[in-house]
Scaffold this motif. Structure first.
Motif, PDB file in Angstrom:
ATOM      1  N   ARG A   2       0.809  -1.229   0.000  1.00 13.48           N
ATOM      2  CA  ARG A   2       0.000   0.000   0.000  1.00 13.48           C
ATOM      3  C   ARG A   2       0.839   1.275   0.000  1.00 13.48           C
ATOM      4  N   SER A   3       2.088   1.156  -0.384  1.00 15.33           N
ATOM      5  CA  SER A   3       2.912   2.377  -0.488  1.00 15.33           C
ATOM      6  C   SER A   3       2.312   3.321  -1.518  1.00 15.33           C
ATOM      7  N   MET A   9      -0.312   5.420   0.140  1.00 13.98           N
ATOM      8  CA  MET A   9       0.280   6.458   0.999  1.00 13.98           C
ATOM      9  C   MET A   9       0.818   7.608   0.147  1.00 13.98           C
ATOM     10  N   ALA A  44      -2.087   9.779  -1.328  1.00 15.33           N
ATOM     11  CA  ALA A  44      -2.681  10.717  -0.364  1.00 15.33           C
ATOM     12  C   ALA A  44      -1.707  11.862  -0.080  1.00 15.33           C
ATOM     13  N   THR A  45      -0.431  11.529   0.019  1.00 17.32           N
ATOM     14  CA  THR A  45       0.574  12.562   0.307  1.00 17.32           C
ATOM     15  C   THR A  45       0.653  13.574  -0.837  1.00 17.32           C
ATOM     16  N   LEU A 104       4.588  13.040   3.967  1.00 14.77           N
ATOM     17  CA  LEU A 104       3.748  12.081   4.673  1.00 14.77           C
ATOM     18  C   LEU A 104       3.392  12.578   6.072  1.00 14.77           C
ATOM     19  N   ALA A 150       1.060  15.418   5.832  1.00 20.25           N
ATOM     20  CA  ALA A 150      -0.234  15.052   5.265  1.00 20.25           C
ATOM     21  C   ALA A 150      -1.181  14.462   6.309  1.00 20.25           C
ATOM     22  N   VAL A 151      -0.644  13.565   7.158  1.00 25.47           N
ATOM     23  CA  VAL A 151      -1.544  12.891   8.095  1.00 25.47           C
ATOM     24  C   VAL A 151      -2.088  13.840   9.160  1.00 25.47           C
ATOM     25  N   ARG A 165      -8.530  15.446   5.918  1.00 32.11           N
ATOM     26  CA  ARG A 165      -7.426  14.538   5.635  1.00 32.11           C
ATOM     27  C   ARG A 165      -7.357  14.214   4.151  1.00 32.11           C
ATOM     28  N   ARG A 223      -7.048  12.352   0.712  1.00 31.58           N
ATOM     29  CA  ARG A 223      -7.516  11.007   0.364  1.00 31.58           C
ATOM     30  C   ARG A 223      -6.616  10.383  -0.680  1.00 31.58           C
ATOM     31  N   TYR A 224      -6.478   9.084  -0.602  1.00 26.83           N
ATOM     32  CA  TYR A 224      -5.818   8.416  -1.730  1.00 26.83           C
ATOM     33  C   TYR A 224      -6.865   8.030  -2.753  1.00 26.83           C
ATOM     34  N   GLN A 242     -13.907  12.458   3.273  1.00 21.22           N
ATOM     35  CA  GLN A 242     -14.673  12.044   4.439  1.00 21.22           C
ATOM     36  C   GLN A 242     -15.427  13.176   5.097  1.00 21.22           C
ATOM     37  N   GLN A 287      10.401   4.932   1.112  1.00 23.03           N
ATOM     38  CA  GLN A 287      10.300   3.834   2.064  1.00 23.03           C
ATOM     39  C   GLN A 287       8.846   3.655   2.499  1.00 23.03           C
ATOM     40  N   CYS A 288       8.577   2.520   3.097  1.00 26.06           N
ATOM     41  CA  CYS A 288       7.200   2.198   3.460  1.00 26.06           C
ATOM     42  C   CYS A 288       6.678   3.187   4.508  1.00 26.06           C
ATOM     43  N   GLY A 289       5.632   3.894   4.146  1.00 21.89           N
ATOM     44  CA  GLY A 289       5.074   4.908   5.038  1.00 21.89           C
ATOM     45  C   GLY A 289       4.545   4.337   6.345  1.00 21.89           C
ATOM     46  N   PHE A 290       4.023   3.112   6.289  1.00 22.14           N
ATOM     47  CA  PHE A 290       3.498   2.510   7.520  1.00 22.14           C
ATOM     48  C   PHE A 290       4.651   2.307   8.514  1.00 22.14           C
ATOM     49  N   GLU A 302       7.509   3.937   8.467  1.00 27.98           N
ATOM     50  CA  GLU A 302       8.020   5.251   8.871  1.00 27.98           C
ATOM     51  C   GLU A 302       7.200   5.845  10.008  1.00 27.98           C
ATOM     52  N   MET A 303       5.905   5.524  10.015  1.00 28.30           N
ATOM     53  CA  MET A 303       5.032   6.106  11.033  1.00 28.30           C
ATOM     54  C   MET A 303       4.873   5.202  12.243  1.00 28.30           C
ATOM     55  N   ARG A 334      -1.249  -3.225   9.353  1.00 27.70           N
ATOM     56  CA  ARG A 334      -0.945  -1.808   9.233  1.00 27.70           C
ATOM     57  C   ARG A 334      -2.204  -1.011   9.531  1.00 27.70           C
ATOM     58  N   PRO A 343      -3.094   5.555   8.278  1.00 27.24           N
ATOM     59  CA  PRO A 343      -3.022   6.857   8.949  1.00 27.24           C
ATOM     60  C   PRO A 343      -3.970   7.883   8.335  1.00 27.24           C
ATOM     61  N   PHE A 344      -4.510   7.554   7.143  1.00 24.00           N
ATOM     62  CA  PHE A 344      -5.445   8.492   6.530  1.00 24.00           C
ATOM     63  C   PHE A 344      -6.890   8.193   6.923  1.00 24.00           C
ATOM     64  N   GLU A 375      -8.941   5.846   6.303  1.00 24.77           N
ATOM     65  CA  GLU A 375      -9.899   5.272   5.368  1.00 24.77           C
ATOM     66  C   GLU A 375      -9.951   3.748   5.494  1.00 24.77           C
TER      67      GLU A 375
END
Lengths: 164, 631
Positions: free
Chosen positions: A15-16, A19, A22-23, A31, A34-35, A40, A42-43, A110, B34-37, B39-40, B53, B56-57, B59
């Motif tokens: 799911r990169s 992410m 959305a960013t 990132l 963005a969060v 917020r 959306r992707y 949302q 890099q993987c955002g999950f 990273e967070m 995971r 963070p958005f 959804e």
């Protein structure tokens, strides 16, 4: 015209792409920034699992596009790149587009009654989702390039099957 | 983004690029994005129903398969990082304790106690009866007390309890965060973060703090026992940066962390010099340090530092390093591959740290000098293989004054006020010549232009009369840029700070001020800075969280840095981190770490990646503390 293609054997389901999408569609464009934003960001593409495979589903920018045809408010149009784009200011949130999209890749903001879809990253040479893919499952190329690559691989398979 | 601001590094990186040799920076580029999950901090791999995971958005999934929220997952992951950092420091300290015990039992003759006075004072601090005890007996008692601190017992970990203020100890007891065993604390974190144990983020974070205090104990024990075995550092003038490598010498780099191995090699250097000359190296044997092993042998033997942390590969890429001897921690696996491509012998020495591409020569305390000799011989052999291959030693090196142990700092102060050395420091803090103290620690990080944050922040704070201390690879960054010198004080220190450092430097016979940044040692030696703060607090009769003392790891990388940062916060210090740690996925945990934890311990994390605004925030924290003290 370049399109986003998916190499279906490559997706790891990380799911990169989501992410990064959305960013890219945030004010901060980072990132961590963005969060923290409201609303917020959306992707606009979705990694789903079907028939034992991970499949990133992206807007195909169809022509004719069911969403564009169905939009009662004239909020969806085709831009000069040929991309099907959505105009937030005209959206009334009737969700007709969302109902007719055969891929289910139209979402909603949302906090607001507004639809949201892929705009193929107008500010970037390569869409954010493609750049973010660690396994290159997402490819941004001409259709011919993409199929030529498949043919080349397939040619090797066929050739290998020839019994001398 | 520029990779480094270090001139020597730039030279070698240009050559590497020309020759198509990849380094940490290239590999990092290949890793991005890099993987955002990850990273967070919202990726959980603690069970086989995962990885899970949290989106963070907002959804997608808001809970993991087991039901863990982002808050739980982030807190669990952070606690595990602290446990890993603690385990590394614990391993380091335990290694020293074993060496000391072996010597006391007559099994390791190469480890005689070098600082008997420190052994005495350490024993006294631990409540060990020192009367009529021989050095051996005392060494055995201290080593046994050290080893006893690892397993669970009825009483607090001694090294944690005796090295803080009474106020801190009471706070730690109140919140149930005082560990009763170093290894036990690590083990407890692994237990409570296992599938289906602790899910309360605050409780998990307090578990992390408890483990971090075990880390403090490990660090402090590491420093204490190294001083006992190898001597307490005193100021020493040396050189730093890749220019310390010599074309016509057998260059042996000592890399890693523990002085158990490297100090013995350093002790033997002069004996082996002749052999190196006979092998054709007209400049003999040239030992250089990398990372914290480098800091250990710099502080005690004046051995120059080649480089640190993120630029360790560059030392090999000069082509001038004949052997690199490593023990453990922060040794990039890529060195094995590089050594295979060059004439360099990479020599691993520890049973727990082997690297593909290296020669393994196991090091045992019982036969220390013998093995050390074999290692140096391998280096000399390797020099012969260098032959006429060209070397690329960048012509950059700086003077670097190091060796500022707590004892050395107090000693320097005593030159001006023999009866009450600390009073001098306190007077200058009170009169504002020194506004506060900042401890710089931690690594370089490939995400940050190497040294940029360290150097920018130090100059900002020095200008505003903040006394600067440094350890580990942070001290290395300052060394590379000439900030461990009197000249830097003259150039960058504010008026008051310059006044104090000049008075001290002249009293010490330096003929100029003390360096702008005082190099206190390796990364375990952050405990030395804690000792200075504890002594000042005790003298003033206030607790640590009232002092105008702050800490910063502006380019942190390792889990060890996370555990050190956590104990700094628990000790009451505003603690800056210049890279974003993997906690942002939980706004609640982020808020606890940066705000709410203050209500518990007085310290808190400041996360900011911009060096100028980071310095401003630290300055603000110092001013708030001064105001609190009525200054």
């Amino acid at each position: 015209m370049k399109e986003i293609f998916v190499r279906l054997d490559r997706c790891m389901g990380c799911r990169s792409c989501q992410m990064a999408c959305a960013t890219e569609h945030s004010a901060a464009k980072t990132l961590f920034g963005a969060v923290a934003e409201t609303p917020r960001p959306r992707y606009r593409l979705y990694v789903e699992r079907g028939d034992g495979r991970n499949v990133p589903l992206t807007c195909r920018h169809c022509d004719p596009a069911p969403c564009l045809e169905a939009c009662i408010a004239g909020a969806i149009s085709r831009d000069d790149r040929g991309m099907v784009v959505h105009h937030e200011d005209r959206c009334v949130g009737c969700w007709t587009c969302l109902m007719v999209c055969p891929y289910g890749v139209i979402g909603r903001k949302q906090e607001q009654r507004i639809a949201v879809k892929c705009d193929r990253c107008p500010d970037r040479d390569v869409p954010a989702c493609v750049s973010a893919c660690p396994t290159k499952a997402l490819v941004f190329s001409e259709a011919e390039e993409f199929t030529a690559r498949t043919r080349k691989v397939q040619a090797g398979v066929v050739a290998g099957a020839v019994v001398e | 983004m520029e990779r480094t601001i270090d001139q020597a590094g730039k030279v070698v990186l240009r050559a590497a690029e020309r020759d198509g040799i990849g380094t940490v920076w290239d590999r990092f580029e290949q890793q991005t994005p890099q993987c955002g999950f990850g990273e967070m901090g919202v990726c959980c791999r603690n069970c086989m129903q995962g990885p899970c995971r949290i989106d963070p958005f907002g959804e997608g999934a808001s809970r993991g398969t087991c039901g863990a929220t982002a808050d739980t997952i982030v807190a669990r992951n952070l606690a595990r990082s602290i446990a890993a950092g603690t385990a590394a420091h614990a391993g380091h300290a335990k290694h020293l304790a074993h060496a000391l015990l072996k010597w006391a039992e007559g099994k390791a003759p190469d480890y005689p106690v070098k600082d008997g006075a420190k052994l005495q004072s350490l024993a006294a601090k631990l409540g060990i009866d020192t009367d009529n005890k021989s050095t051996q007996e005392l060494a055995r008692a201290v080593a046994q007390a050290a080893l006893a601190d690892f397993s669970e017992k009825e009483t607090p970990v001694a090294w944690a309890a005796v090295n803080v203020t009474q106020g801190r100890l009471e706070k730690f007891l109140k919140y149930g965060v005082i560990p009763t065993g170093i290894d036990a604390a690590i083990s407890e974190v692994m237990h409570r973060t296992h599938y289906g144990v602790d899910a309360d983020p605050i409780n998990l974070l307090l578990g992390g703090v408890k483990c971090a205090l075990a880390d403090f104990a490990g660090c402090h024990m590491g420093t204490d026992l190294a001083d006992v075995l190898f001597g307490t550092p005193q100021p020493v003038v040396s050189r730093a940066n890749l220019g310390v490598l010599k074309q016509d010498a057998v260059n042996i780099a000592l890399h890693g962390h523990n002085p158990v191995l490297s100090d013995v090699i350093a002790q033997m250097a002069s004996e082996m010099n002749e052999e190196a000359v006979r092998a054709g190296a007209s400049q003999g044997l040239n030992l250089v340090g990398i990372c914290c092993t480098g800091n250990e042998v710099l502080s005690r033997h004046g051995i120059p530092s080649a480089t640190h942390s993120v630029s360790q590969e560059l030392a090999l890429l000069t082509g001038a390093v004949d052997a690199m001897v490593v023990d453990y921690q922060c040794i990039m696996p890529s060195l094995g591959n590089l050594a295979e491509c060059l004439h360099t012998r990479l020599i691993t020495t520890m049973p727990i740290a082997k690297i593909p591409g290296a020669v393994h020569l196991e090091f045992k305390e019982e036969t220390a000098r013998k093995t050390a000799k074999e290692i140096v011989r391998l280096g000399i052999e390797s020099y012969k293989n260098r032959g006429s291959k060209s070397v690329n030693i960048p012509p950059y090196e700086e003077t670097s004054i190091a060796g500022f142990s707590t004892e050395a700092i107090v000693g320097a102060l005593a030159l001006l006020n023999k009866d009450d050395p600390l009073a001098l420091l306190i007077d200058h803090i009170v009169n504002g010549n020194i506004q506060g103290v900042c401890l710089f620690a931690g690594c370089n990080n490939v995400r940050v232009t190497q040294d940029l944050n360290f150097v920018t922040m130090a100059k900002e704070l020095a200008r505003q009369n903040v006394l600067l201390l440094a350890t580990g690879c942070g001290a290395g960054a300052f060394a590379r840029h000439g900030l461990l010198t009197s000249a830097a004080t003259n150039e960058y220190a504010g008026f008051g700070l310059k006044l104090v450092l000049t008075a001290l430097g002249e009293a010490a016979g330096l003929g100029g001020p003390l360096p702008l940044v005082l190099h206190m040692g390796s990364c375990v030696d952050n405990s030395r800075a804690a000792d200075v703060a504890v002594a000042v607090a005790n003298k003033l009769g206030v607790d640590l969280d009232k002092l105008p003392v702050v800490a910063s790891a502006p380019e942190a990388t390792t889990e060890k840095a996370i555990s050190i940062g956590t104990w700094a916060v628990a000790a009451g210090l505003p603690t800056h981190v210049g890279v974003v740690p993997p906690v942002i996925g939980s706004p609640a945990v982020t808020k606890v770490l940066t705000e709410d934890i203050r209500d518990f311990f007085g310290g808190y994390f400041i996360v900011d990646t911009d060096p100028v605004s980071s310095a401003a925030k630290l300055m603000e924290a110092i001013q708030a503390r001064r105001k609190g003290l009525g200054l």
